[in-house]
Design a protein around this motif. Sequence first.
Motif, mmCIF file in Angstrom:
data_model
loop_
_atom_site.group_PDB
_atom_site.id
_atom_site.type_symbol
_atom_site.label_atom_id
_atom_site.label_comp_id
_atom_site.label_asym_id
_atom_site.label_seq_id
_atom_site.Cartn_x
_atom_site.Cartn_y
_atom_site.Cartn_z
ATOM 1 N N ASP A 146 0.817 -1.222 0.000
ATOM 2 C CA ASP A 146 0.000 0.000 0.000
ATOM 3 C C ASP A 146 0.847 1.266 0.000
ATOM 4 O O ASP A 146 0.313 2.374 -0.087
ATOM 5 C CB ASP A 146 -0.897 0.058 1.256
ATOM 6 N N PHE A 147 2.176 1.093 0.155
ATOM 7 C CA PHE A 147 3.020 2.291 0.250
ATOM 8 C C PHE A 147 2.890 3.112 -1.036
ATOM 9 O O PHE A 147 3.075 2.592 -2.135
ATOM 10 C CB PHE A 147 4.474 1.900 0.506
ATOM 11 N N ALA A 148 2.580 4.390 -0.872
ATOM 12 C CA ALA A 148 2.272 5.208 -2.050
ATOM 13 C C ALA A 148 3.505 5.892 -2.632
ATOM 14 O O ALA A 148 3.479 6.358 -3.770
ATOM 15 C CB ALA A 148 1.240 6.275 -1.664
ATOM 16 N N GLY A 149 4.584 5.948 -1.842
ATOM 17 C CA GLY A 149 5.788 6.649 -2.326
ATOM 18 C C GLY A 149 6.653 5.742 -3.171
ATOM 19 O O GLY A 149 6.293 4.613 -3.498
ATOM 20 N N GLU A 150 7.846 6.283 -3.507
ATOM 21 C CA GLU A 150 8.798 5.507 -4.305
ATOM 22 C C GLU A 150 9.407 4.423 -3.409
ATOM 23 O O GLU A 150 9.753 4.688 -2.253
ATOM 24 C CB GLU A 150 9.888 6.476 -4.793
ATOM 25 N N ILE A 151 9.542 3.236 -3.933
ATOM 26 C CA ILE A 151 10.105 2.137 -3.140
ATOM 27 C C ILE A 151 11.002 1.303 -4.040
ATOM 28 O O ILE A 151 10.607 0.921 -5.145
ATOM 29 C CB ILE A 151 8.976 1.293 -2.478
ATOM 30 N N HIS A 152 12.246 1.069 -3.577
ATOM 31 C CA HIS A 152 13.195 0.318 -4.401
ATOM 32 C C HIS A 152 13.963 -0.679 -3.548
ATOM 33 O O HIS A 152 14.458 -0.321 -2.471
ATOM 34 C CB HIS A 152 14.239 1.244 -5.034
ATOM 35 N N ILE B 130 3.285 -1.102 7.266
ATOM 36 C CA ILE B 130 3.610 0.064 6.440
ATOM 37 C C ILE B 130 2.292 0.591 5.899
ATOM 38 O O ILE B 130 1.420 -0.190 5.474
ATOM 39 C CB ILE B 130 4.593 -0.334 5.309
ATOM 40 N N THR B 131 2.145 1.908 5.949
ATOM 41 C CA THR B 131 0.922 2.520 5.406
ATOM 42 C C THR B 131 1.290 3.248 4.107
ATOM 43 O O THR B 131 2.417 3.113 3.627
ATOM 44 C CB THR B 131 0.326 3.526 6.410
ATOM 45 N N GLY B 132 0.375 4.020 3.576
ATOM 46 C CA GLY B 132 0.633 4.768 2.347
ATOM 47 C C GLY B 132 1.818 5.701 2.454
ATOM 48 O O GLY B 132 2.539 5.920 1.479
ATOM 49 N N ASP B 133 2.071 6.245 3.671
ATOM 50 C CA ASP B 133 3.128 7.247 3.791
ATOM 51 C C ASP B 133 3.932 7.134 5.078
ATOM 52 O O ASP B 133 4.514 8.115 5.539
ATOM 53 C CB ASP B 133 2.511 8.649 3.688
ATOM 54 N N ALA B 134 3.955 5.945 5.673
ATOM 55 C CA ALA B 134 4.706 5.829 6.929
ATOM 56 C C ALA B 134 5.074 4.375 7.218
ATOM 57 O O ALA B 134 4.439 3.445 6.730
ATOM 58 C CB ALA B 134 3.864 6.377 8.085
ATOM 59 N N VAL B 135 6.128 4.250 8.032
ATOM 60 C CA VAL B 135 6.463 2.941 8.598
ATOM 61 C C VAL B 135 6.018 3.009 10.057
ATOM 62 O O VAL B 135 6.399 3.932 10.788
ATOM 63 C CB VAL B 135 7.982 2.662 8.506
ATOM 64 N N VAL B 136 5.192 2.058 10.445
ATOM 65 C CA VAL B 136 4.640 2.096 11.807
ATOM 66 C C VAL B 136 5.375 1.056 12.649
ATOM 67 O O VAL B 136 5.333 -0.146 12.356
ATOM 68 C CB VAL B 136 3.122 1.798 11.793
ATOM 69 N N THR B 137 6.084 1.551 13.666
ATOM 70 C CA THR B 137 6.733 0.632 14.606
ATOM 71 C C THR B 137 5.867 0.547 15.865
ATOM 72 O O THR B 137 4.866 1.272 15.987
ATOM 73 C CB THR B 137 8.156 1.130 14.965
ATOM 74 N N SER B 138 6.256 -0.332 16.778
ATOM 75 C CA SER B 138 5.377 -0.596 17.921
ATOM 76 C C SER B 138 5.136 0.641 18.782
ATOM 77 O O SER B 138 4.169 0.708 19.523
ATOM 78 C CB SER B 138 5.954 -1.721 18.776
ATOM 79 N N ASP B 139 6.013 1.675 18.649
ATOM 80 C CA ASP B 139 5.818 2.854 19.499
ATOM 81 C C ASP B 139 5.247 4.063 18.757
ATOM 82 O O ASP B 139 4.630 4.919 19.361
ATOM 83 C CB ASP B 139 7.142 3.257 20.179
ATOM 84 N N ARG B 140 5.489 4.128 17.423
ATOM 85 C CA ARG B 140 4.994 5.324 16.741
ATOM 86 C C ARG B 140 5.051 5.187 15.217
ATOM 87 O O ARG B 140 5.541 4.181 14.702
ATOM 88 C CB ARG B 140 5.741 6.574 17.193
ATOM 89 N N GLU B 141 4.595 6.236 14.548
ATOM 90 C CA GLU B 141 4.628 6.288 13.085
ATOM 91 C C GLU B 141 5.852 7.060 12.624
ATOM 92 O O GLU B 141 6.180 8.093 13.212
ATOM 93 C CB GLU B 141 3.397 7.055 12.593
ATOM 94 N N HIS B 142 6.516 6.570 11.576
ATOM 95 C CA HIS B 142 7.650 7.294 10.997
ATOM 96 C C HIS B 142 7.241 7.702 9.586
ATOM 97 O O HIS B 142 7.248 6.864 8.676
ATOM 98 C CB HIS B 142 8.894 6.399 10.945
ATOM 99 N N PRO B 143 6.902 8.962 9.367
ATOM 100 C CA PRO B 143 6.473 9.379 8.028
ATOM 101 C C PRO B 143 7.640 9.316 7.034
ATOM 102 O O PRO B 143 8.741 9.771 7.357
ATOM 103 C CB PRO B 143 6.011 10.827 8.224
ATOM 104 N N VAL B 144 7.398 8.724 5.883
ATOM 105 C CA VAL B 144 8.439 8.649 4.845
ATOM 106 C C VAL B 144 7.808 8.867 3.470
ATOM 107 O O VAL B 144 6.681 8.453 3.215
ATOM 108 C CB VAL B 144 9.199 7.290 4.848
#
Length: 544
Positions: free
Chosen positions: A167-173, A368-382
């Motif tokens: 579902d990640f909407a950004g560039e991924i390689h 992983i969401t459309g715009d973040a990596v979610v770890t057990s403590d919080r969201e990391h927007p990427v």
Amino acid sequence: MSPTSPPASPPTTVEATVDAAVVGAGFSGLYAVHRLHDLGLSVRAFEAGGGVGGTWYWNRYPGARCDIESVYYSYSFDRELTAEWQWSERYAAQPEILRYLEHVADRFDLRRHFTFDTRVTGAAFDETTGRWRVETDGGEVVSARHLVLGVGLLSQRALPDIEGIGDFAGEIHHTGAWPHQAVDFTGRRVGVIGTGSTGIQAIPLIARQAEHLTVFQRTPNFSLPARNGSPDPEKSRRRIDEFDAVTEQLRTSSYGILLDPPTRSALEVSAEERRSTYEARWAEGTLTGILQAYNDMVRNQEANDTAADFIRERIREIVADPQVADDLCPRGYAYGTKRPCLDSGYYATYNRDDVELVNLRRTPIERITGDAVVTSDREHPVDALVLATGYDAQTGPLLALDPVGRGGRRLSAHWEQGARSYLGLTVAGFPNLYTICGPGSPSALSNAVVSIEQHVEWTADLIVHLADRGLTTAEATDVAEKEWSAHVQEVASYTLYPQTDSWLMGANIPGKPRVFLPYIGGVGAYRAHCDQVAAEGYAGFELA
Ligand code: N01
């Protein structure tokens, strides 16, 4: 299906008959084609990529470079080739290594044997003709007496199975399938997953470009500074002026590199002497400097700890934030038993304000969401994600092709309990199939170019041996395969390697049988053994 529907599979367009089919246009495939053609064999070769280069075609990520000095990480089969090529750096970057391989392809007129952008989709041994039927995704079928697989040992990418990654909407390689156009991270928030050799090379460069970098680290690795720069003129001079002697030294060495083999235990010397040795080797900038300082580093945990402690101290010295430094310190496995790394400014990168380390042992990735990596403590927007998550090593590329041997038996069935081979180059029940850098060969634990040349030359000699005697097939016996495979595991069992979860043990791929993949007995010892097998009329093979 309606009467007008196209057939489900591509039509068979060409049927060529050749002495040898070669798969792959990396260091292995290029040399195999050159060698076999030079011996007068007809050859057809296929490469999934759009050009030559293999690993160096695909791995275009920022920071990709070799970690064996370029003066040695290059072919030795032709003195003129060595003499005419000047490396611009001690450890050349990917574009230069790719240029070198393109030069080799042109110099020896190898491209004409290859069909590019074409993947071999199947290969089956026909017992009635004693030939391999090789099929490609272009619909081509080739009948080959011999099949040489130069498919690389780190070419089957391992993608992380993380919920929502699709579902990640950004560039991924994945680093092993990096775009040909430069990826520009300027002004973007980037996440890197993975801190093996690849991540450690890419992270400092991505950090310089990105607005913010988050590194998701599951297991820290040990890395030494590369101290890259201009090539050592004396080494370059010797490589040409004493070409034969240096080539012989590389070929008979333990790892395909030049070093004085250690003679003493780390525990035989005083702490002061050990420390000054480690300091000198930390300053030297080589992959194995510290690992090869003493002879028991990968055999004795206590000896290994002395080096591991030294490197952890360096990490703490470099990294300003004590918590980050602590998170970067590898623990719980012996130094060197995950392939060590060589870096340019890796640890210091974590002193930047725009770089953040996430210790996944403390806070694992949940999704992983459309715009973040979610770890057990919080969201990391990427905005962009880099997967430096490694490979299904050594067996993966061979199993992706999954050749069918005698009696319709697939390689995947033969290796169900783990990879086994004779000399890492042949498999019982798969006549005339040659696995360059296959499991059970020293390739993964050596200067791969030195190993590849040996594998190709030994294979070519076997093919010539058959032809000279009017024979058509060579097949490893079950006994030879069993004994070699047991030997590979036995030699590994004398070391600390099997205790570590690494790709060398197949431990990075869920469900992959746990066996030690490369042969750790040494490049020179392996070569001598292969030569002995040949001298005995190819002992361990049935020649028919
Ligand atoms: O791959 P790796 P690589 N979530 O398997 C992590 C050669 N090479 O591409 O250790 C989070 O070493 C994984 O974590 P862990 C060299 O032989 C040579 O870096 O499994 N993390 C690890 O940190 C090298 O050894 C050069 O806990 C995940 C990383 O990804 C080999 O290639 C340069 C994860 C993978 O590390 C492979 O190196 C580069 C997940 N789901 C590579 N899945 C030269 O210099 C995996 N990881 C010549």
